[in-house]
Design a protein around this motif. Structure first.
Motif, PDB file in Angstrom:
ATOM      1  N   TYR A 199       0.576  -0.955   0.312  1.00  0.00           N
ATOM      2  CA  TYR A 199       0.180   0.107   0.383  1.00  0.00           C
ATOM      3  C   TYR A 199       0.648   1.542   0.034  1.00  0.00           C
ATOM      4  N   PRO A 200       0.680   2.462  -0.603  1.00  0.00           N
ATOM      5  CA  PRO A 200       0.899   3.701  -0.501  1.00  0.00           C
ATOM      6  C   PRO A 200       1.843   3.801   0.564  1.00  0.00           C
ATOM      7  N   THR A 201       1.035   4.053   1.931  1.00  0.00           N
ATOM      8  CA  THR A 201       0.957   4.295   2.910  1.00  0.00           C
ATOM      9  C   THR A 201       2.143   3.835   3.215  1.00  0.00           C
ATOM     10  N   PRO A 202       2.743   2.909   3.964  1.00  0.00           N
ATOM     11  CA  PRO A 202       3.759   1.980   3.797  1.00  0.00           C
ATOM     12  C   PRO A 202       4.894   1.757   3.532  1.00  0.00           C
ATOM     13  N   LEU A 203       4.903   2.128   1.808  1.00  0.00           N
ATOM     14  CA  LEU A 203       5.892   2.178   0.950  1.00  0.00           C
ATOM     15  C   LEU A 203       6.622   3.500   0.708  1.00  0.00           C
ATOM     16  N   LEU A 204       5.545   4.537   1.292  1.00  0.00           N
ATOM     17  CA  LEU A 204       6.948   5.566   1.163  1.00  0.00           C
ATOM     18  C   LEU A 204       6.772   6.294   3.317  1.00  0.00           C
ATOM     19  N   ARG A 205       6.310   4.804   3.814  1.00  0.00           N
ATOM     20  CA  ARG A 205       7.876   5.661   4.869  1.00  0.00           C
ATOM     21  C   ARG A 205       8.537   5.007   4.729  1.00  0.00           C
ATOM     22  N   LEU A 206       8.985   3.891   4.256  1.00  0.00           N
ATOM     23  CA  LEU A 206      10.131   3.041   3.427  1.00  0.00           C
ATOM     24  C   LEU A 206      10.548   3.725   2.951  1.00  0.00           C
ATOM     25  N   ALA A 207       9.545   4.262   1.815  1.00  0.00           N
ATOM     26  CA  ALA A 207      10.697   5.170   1.070  1.00  0.00           C
ATOM     27  C   ALA A 207      11.915   6.956   1.129  1.00  0.00           C
ATOM     28  N   GLN A 208      11.623   6.460   3.112  1.00  0.00           N
ATOM     29  CA  GLN A 208      12.157   7.861   3.587  1.00  0.00           C
ATOM     30  C   GLN A 208      13.491   7.231   4.560  1.00  0.00           C
ATOM     31  N   HIS A 209      13.555   5.865   4.545  1.00  0.00           N
ATOM     32  CA  HIS A 209      14.517   5.360   5.902  1.00  0.00           C
ATOM     33  C   HIS A 209      15.828   5.964   4.938  1.00  0.00           C
ATOM     34  N   PRO A 210      17.277   6.026   5.208  1.00  0.00           N
ATOM     35  CA  PRO A 210      17.763   6.593   4.846  1.00  0.00           C
ATOM     36  C   PRO A 210      18.821   6.144   4.039  1.00  0.00           C
ATOM     37  N   LYS A 211      18.881   4.452   3.998  1.00  0.00           N
ATOM     38  CA  LYS A 211      19.792   2.972   3.140  1.00  0.00           C
ATOM     39  C   LYS A 211      19.128   2.711   2.593  1.00  0.00           C
ATOM     40  N   ILE A 212      18.223   3.628   1.416  1.00  0.00           N
ATOM     41  CA  ILE A 212      16.297   2.797   0.964  1.00  0.00           C
ATOM     42  C   ILE A 212      16.862   2.270  -0.234  1.00  0.00           C
TER      43      ILE A 212
END
Length: 442
Positions: A199-212
């Motif tokens: 889902y977009p909400t958790p994907l966007l959350r993951l996208a914020q990770h500095p090491k993504i």
């Protein structure tokens, strides 16, 4: 001893997957990956006739047909049923009388509640089997290959994916990013994956990770669905994952896919599973074509999504009709409330839980839309007014990853929020709305 037990369990799991693969590989979707327009039309007309025959034996549709003066012998196309419309309230109030007369064994599948008050549909085992090849073909059209390693971040209420992906050699994990303490550990599961689905909400959350970018370096495709995603959000996913981003469109009521995006960015209809139409206001109207489904849905308008159906053939070359998904135009829905909870300090600090229930109504005396929200409170000593103030502000004005709600701007004076805080056990987690939580498809 533990290693021996784990090895035995792993061997059993492999045998089960192999057996499942042998069984499900014999199923094929009714139409190929690119059927001719004539094949699509002929299939839909034949499927519609079978569905109408089943529907005529239900009390709900037989009454509808009598009231509208519909002669089923004269119905050869869905266009002959333009006077028929089934709403979400119809489904909520008359689900039992909409049940397929052939549905002797079924289970009740609730929606998540993020689109308003939860609804329920009946799902048969045969329906789950029928949707398997449809789902599998849809994911292949999205760009999935049989040997891809996938990471799923899906809602707990989407069991069709079990059937759709059961025979594929997946490496999947239970990834619940609502657990902020273990986010680094959770995101490490993305290493070596070819495709991430969620889902977009958790994907966007993951996208914020500095090491993504380092962790997700092998990801070549991101597939999202279940929630609307802005152009800005899509760009963030493309840049953060350095991968192609495509979308899957489905619903619990349909119990399967409605459309998928091609290389040109258009959605294409899953024409051997649903008939998608639009009314004069571009509201989506769905007819489900599986004659073995539990709840019969003919010209169902309860999705509350906006679509624009193209007249021309898509440049990608597919003969499946294409459309644009405009998203939900509801001023306020459960998705917005879920996102507000997710982005609140009250949730991050474990003051409130992820599950909620809500109702909306009009107060004629005050001329306001009253939104009543029931939340699970985890810390009894926390200040209710402070939590209510924070959530109300986020719902309207946004915060962090949640952008301001354009439909709600300027309407603050017409909205009134009433919060009720209860213990977690007082929120029905199977029927209430909630944050998107992951599960392990294995």
């Amino acid at each position: 001893m533990n290693a021996t037990i784990l090895k035995a369990i792993e061997n059993v799991a492999k045998k089960i997957r192999k057996l499942t693969s042998c069984v499900t590989s014999k199923f094929r979707p009714p139409l190929s990956t690119n059927p001719s327009p004539e094949e699509i039309t002929n299939f839909q007309r034949n499927a519609l006739r079978q569905i109408l025959e089943k529907a005529s034996k239900t009390s709900f549709y037989s009454k509808k047909f009598r009231t509208l003066g519909t002669n089923l012998q004269e119905v050869y196309d869905i266009k002959n049923l333009e006077n028929l419309l089934v709403t979400g309230d119809d489904l909520r109030l008359h689900r039992a009388s909409m049940r397929n007369p052939s549905a002797f064994f079924y289970f009740v599948q609730p929606t998540s509640g993020t689109g308003g008050r939860p609804l329920e549909v009946d799902v048969t085992l045969k329906q789950m089997i029928n949707v398997y090849p449809i789902e599998e073909r849809t994911f292949r059209l999205l760009g999935m290959h049989p040997k891809d390693s996938l990471l799923f971040i899906l809602h707990r209420g989407a069991p069709s994916y079990y059937m759709a992906l059961a025979s594929l050699p997946l490496t999947s994990h239970n990834m619940d990013i609502a657990d902020y303490k273990d986010l680094n550990e959770q995101i490490a599961k993305m290493r070596g994956k070819d495709i991430v689905v969620g889902y977009p909400t958790p994907l966007l959350r993951l996208a914020q990770h500095p090491k993504i970018q380092e962790i997700a370096k092998d990801v070549r495709l991101v597939i999202y669905g279940g929630e609307p995603l802005s152009k800005e959000g899509r760009k963030i996913l493309e840049e953060s994952f350095d991968a192609e981003v495509r979308s899957y469109y489905g619903s619990v009521e349909v119990f399967g896919p409605i459309g998928w995006t091609c290389s040109e960015g258009r959605f294409h209809m899953v024409s051997d599973y649903v008939l998608l139409q639009q009314d004069e206001n571009n509201n989506a109207i769905i007819t489900c074509l599986d004659k073995d489904r539990g709840t019969i849905l003919i010209r169902y308008a309860g999705l509350k999504d906006k679509v624009w159906i193209y007249d021309d053939k898509c440049p990608c070359g597919s003969n499946f009709p294409s459309f644009e998904l405009k998203g939900s135009f509801r001023h306020l829905d459960g998705l917005r409330i879920a996102d507000a909870i997710y982005n609140s300090d009250a949730f991050k600090n474990r003051i409130i839980g992820p599950y909620f229930d809500f109702t909306m109504g009009i107060d004629p005396e005050r001329g306001k839309r009253v939104v009543k929200i029931k939340l699970e409170k985890l810390k009894e000593e926390a200040n209710d007014d402070r939590i209510a103030f924070e959530l109300t502000n986020i719902i309207i004005h946004g915060s962090g990853e949640l952008p301001p709600s354009k439909p709600l701007q300027g309407l603050e004076g017409m909205l009134e929020f009433e919060f009720e805080f209860v213990s977690p056990k007082q929120v029905d987690k199977m029927k209430a709305g909630g944050l998107r939580r992951g599960f392990d498809v294995n």
